[in-house]
Write an enzyme that holds these catalytic residues in place. Structure first.
Site, short mmCIF file in Angstrom:
data_model
loop_
_atom_site.label_atom_id
_atom_site.label_comp_id
_atom_site.label_asym_id
_atom_site.label_seq_id
_atom_site.Cartn_x
_atom_site.Cartn_y
_atom_site.Cartn_z
N GLU A 1 139.91 35.37 38.99
CA GLU A 1 139.08 34.84 39.78
C GLU A 1 139.84 33.83 40.96
OE1 GLU A 1 136.33 33.25 37.17
OE2 GLU A 1 134.96 35.02 37.49
N1 IFG Z 1 134.75 34.66 34.11
C1 IFG Z 1 135.76 33.49 34.18
C2 IFG Z 1 135.58 32.36 32.96
C3 IFG Z 1 134.18 32.18 32.60
C4 IFG Z 1 133.53 33.50 32.28
C5 IFG Z 1 132.33 32.84 31.75
C6 IFG Z 1 137.19 35.04 33.02
C7 IFG Z 1 138.49 35.36 32.68
C8 IFG Z 1 133.44 34.10 33.72
N2 IFG Z 1 136.78 34.14 33.82
O1 IFG Z 1 136.25 35.39 32.26
O2 IFG Z 1 136.41 31.15 33.34
O3 IFG Z 1 133.68 31.34 33.48
O4 IFG Z 1 131.53 34.15 30.99
#
Ligand code: IFG
Length: 494
Positions: free
Chosen positions: A306
Site C-alpha cells: 500500500e
Molecule cells: N491491508 C494492510 C494492513 C491492514 C489490513 C487490515 C496488508 C499487507 C489491510 N496491508 O494487509 O496494514 O490495514 O485488514
C-alpha cells in the site's frame, strides 16, 4: 473418554490407532529423555505442563527408556523421510515414545501428545484419568512456512501477550511469528541512535492511547521465548509506505523536511519515506542491521504494501535497495507481494495477501520465480469479522466465516508447487486492544489455517474438520482462551 488420534489438529499425516494399546499416565510415570541439550528443553516444558495438570511428580531421567511407565523423548534414529520437523509418536500400554531427528520434531510430537490428553490437563490439578489412545502417529508438515502475523503497531501488545500468543500458535504447530513492528500509527522497536522512533513514534496508537514499544532486550526476550516453542520470529519494518510514525519522529525522513503529526486513525496508503534522500538508506541500514543482529531467524520482512504515497518508479528503487540491505546483513527478505514489481534475488519470499488487486501481484511473483507464502485476505485475515454480528474486526475482505478460513486449497492459486513456501494467518490490530480480542479473532479460525499448512491436502474436509474443531473447546476453556463460539460449530456443552 479417550481422545481419538483423529482429534489432533493439524491432523497428522499417518494414523495407526490401536485401541488395545492405550497408555495411562500415573503417579509412577517417568519422563525419560535422550538427546542432550537439544532434547532437554522440550522434556522440561512437557514435564512442567503435565505436572501442573496432573499433580504427578513426573521425574525426568536422562537416557533411554525406563522399566516402568515411561514417556520417552528420543532424538535420533528417526525416519529421514520425516524431515527436520517430523516425528513419530508410539503409544503402548507401558510407554509413549516420541522420536525425531531434531528438537523441533520432538516438540511437535510433544504438542501432539498434549492434544491426546484431556483438555483438563491444561489446568492445575485437573481431573484424570490421563489416558492416551494407543497406536502410532507418523507425522511431518506439508509446508515449511506456517505463519501467524501479529500487528503490534496499530495497537501495542505487551511481551506477556505476545508470549501467550506464541504458546497458542505453537499448540497448532505454527512455526513462524511474523511481527508487524512498525506502521503509520506506531513504531514499536527501540533502535540505537534513533531514539525518537520510540519516544515519539511509540507514544501513541489507533484511537490515541499511550502505545508503547519493546526495548531491544524485550525483543530478544520475545525471540528467545518463540525459539523455545520452535517458532521463528520474522520482524517486519514496513516501507516505503506505512511510515507515518517514523516521519513524525524524524522530519529529515520526509521529502518536505516537515514532520507530519502523529496519526491515530486507520486509513492506509498515504505516507512514504523520501526515496531520493541518502538519509533514508542510512536509516534503513541501521534499522534493518540492528534487527538482523537480534534475529536468529533467516528472514527480515520489509513490508512493501500500500505505498500509495510513493511514485511507482521510486517504489521499485526503494524495494531493490531494501532487499539488498537485508542481504547485506546476512538475511533473506520477505515482503508483501507488491514487492515483485522490483527485481528480487532468488530466495526472496513474496507474501500474497491482496485478493482485491485482481491477482496482479501474485502473477508477478510467480513470473519472478520467487517463493510465495499464501495469505489471501478473504481467507486468512483474522482481523476480518466472522459475520455481520461480529463487534470486533474489519470488513474489506470479509466477512470470513470459520468455514471460509478453512475450506481453501493453497494449490488453487496458480503458483507452481515448488514455489509455495507455505501459508500465513495475519492479524492486524486496528480494532483489537486486548489479548481477549486477539483470541476472539484468532480462535477458532487460526487452527484451520495451521492445518492447511501442516496436513496433507487429502485430509481437508470441512464436514469432518468442524467436528474435530469442536473437540478443542474443553482445552481452550481450561486455558482461559477467549475463543468465539461460532454458530458454525456444534461446541460441546461447557
Ligand atoms: N491491508 C494492510 C494492513 C491492514 C489490513 C487490515 C496488508 C499487507 C489491510 N496491508 O494487509 O496494514 O490495514 O485488514
Amino acid at each position: 473418554m479417550v481422545i481419538p488420534m483423529t482429534d489432533v489438529i493439524p491432523i497428522p499425516m499417518e494414523l495407526h490407532p490401536d485401541p488395545s494399546a492405550d497408555f495411562t499416565l500415573t503417579g509412577s510415570t517417568v519422563l525419560a529423555v535422550s538427546g542432550g541439550a537439544v532434547a532437554e528443553p522440550t522434556a522440561t516444558w512437557l514435564a512442567a505442563l503435565l505436572r501442573h495438570g496432573t499433580g504427578f511428580a513426573l521425574p525426568i531421567t536422562v537416557g533411554a527408556a525406563h522399566a516402568g511407565s515411561v514417556i520417552a523423548l528420543e532424538l535420533g534414529d528417526a525416519d529421514p523421510s520425516l524431515g527436520d520437523e517430523g516425528y513419530t509418536l508410539t503409544v503402548r500400554p507401558g510407554s509413549v515414545v516420541i522420536r525425531a531427528a531434531t528438537g523441533a520434531g520432538l516438540f511437535h510430537g510433544a504438542e501432539t501428545l498434549r492434544q491426546l490428553l484431556p483438555g483438563s490437563v491444561e489446568t492445575a490439578g485437573g481431573r484424570g484419568p490421563w489416558t492416551v489412545s494407543g497406536g502410532q502417529i507418523v507425522d511431518r508438515p506439508r509446508y515449511p512456512w506456517r505463519g501467524a502475523m501479529l500487528d503490534v503497531a496499530r495497537h501495542f501488545f505487551s511481551v506477556a501477550d505476545v508470549e501467550r500468543y506464541i504458546d497458542e500458535i505453537a499448540l497448532y504447530k505454527i512455526n513462524i511469528l511474523h511481527l508487524h513492528l512498525t506502521d503509520d500509527q506506531g513504531w514499536r522497536i527501540a533502535i540505537n541512535g534513533w531514539p525518537q522512533l520510540t519516544a515519539v513514534g511509540g507514544s501513541t496508537e489507533v484511537g490515541g492511547g499511550t502505545g508503547g514499544y519493546y526495548t531491544q532486550d524485550q525483543y530478544r526476550q520475545i525471540v528467545a521465548y518463540a525459539a523455545s516453542r520452535y517458532v521463528t520470529v520474522v520482524p517486519e519494518v514496513d516501507g516505503p509506505g506505512h511510515v507515518n510514525a517514523a516521519l513524525a519522529s524524524y522530519p529529515e525522513l520526509t521529502c518536505s523536511g516537515t514532520a507530519p503529526p502523529l496519526y491515530t486513525g486507520i486509513d492506509v496508503g498515504f505516507s512514504s519515506l523520501c526515496v531520493g534522500k541518502a538519509v533514508t538508506y542510512q536509516f534503513l541500514d541501521e534499522v534493518l542491521g540492528q534487527l538482523a543482529a537480534m534475529t536468529p531467524g533467516s528472514y527480515i520482512a520489509i513490508g512493501g504494501d500500500e505505498a500509495g504515497g510513493t511514485p511507482p518508479e521510486d517504489y521499485t528503487a526503494f524495494i531493490e535497495k531494501a532487499v539488498q540491505t537485508v542481504a547485506a546483513h546476512g538475511k533473506t527478505a520477505v515482503g508483501w507481494a507488491e514487492i515483485a514489481a522490483a527485481p528480487l534475488p532468488s530466495g526472496t519470499i513474496a507474501e500474497y495477501w491482496d485478493t482485491a488487486d485482481g491477482g496482479a501481484s501474485l502473477e508477478r511473483a510467480v513470473q519472478d520465480g520467487v517463493k510465495v507464502v499464501l495469505a489471501p485476505a478473504n481467507r486468512c485475515y483474522l482481523d476480518q469479522k466472522y459475520d455481520d454480528n461480529t463487534t470486533l474486526g474489519l470488513v474489506w475482505a470479509g466477512p470470513t466465516s470459520v468455514e471460509t478460513a478453512y475450506d481453501w486449497d493453497p494449490t488453487s492459486y496458480g503458483v507452481p508447487a515448488a514455489q509455495v513456501e507455505g501459508v500465513e494467518a495475519p492479524l492486524f490490530s486496528e480494532t483489537l486492544t486486548t489479548m481477549a480480542d486477539i483470541e476472539q479473532m484468532a480462535f477458532p479460525r487460526l487452527p484451520g489455517i495451521a492445518e492447511i499448512g501442516w496436513s496433507p491436502q487429502s485430509t481437508h474436509d470441512w464436514s469432518s474438520y468442524r467436528l474435530r474443531l469442536a473437540a478443542q473447546a474443553p482445552r481452550w476453556e481450561a486455558m482461559n482462551l477467549d475463543f468465539y463460539r461460532s454458530p458454525e460449530v456444534s461446541w460441546p456443552a461447557g
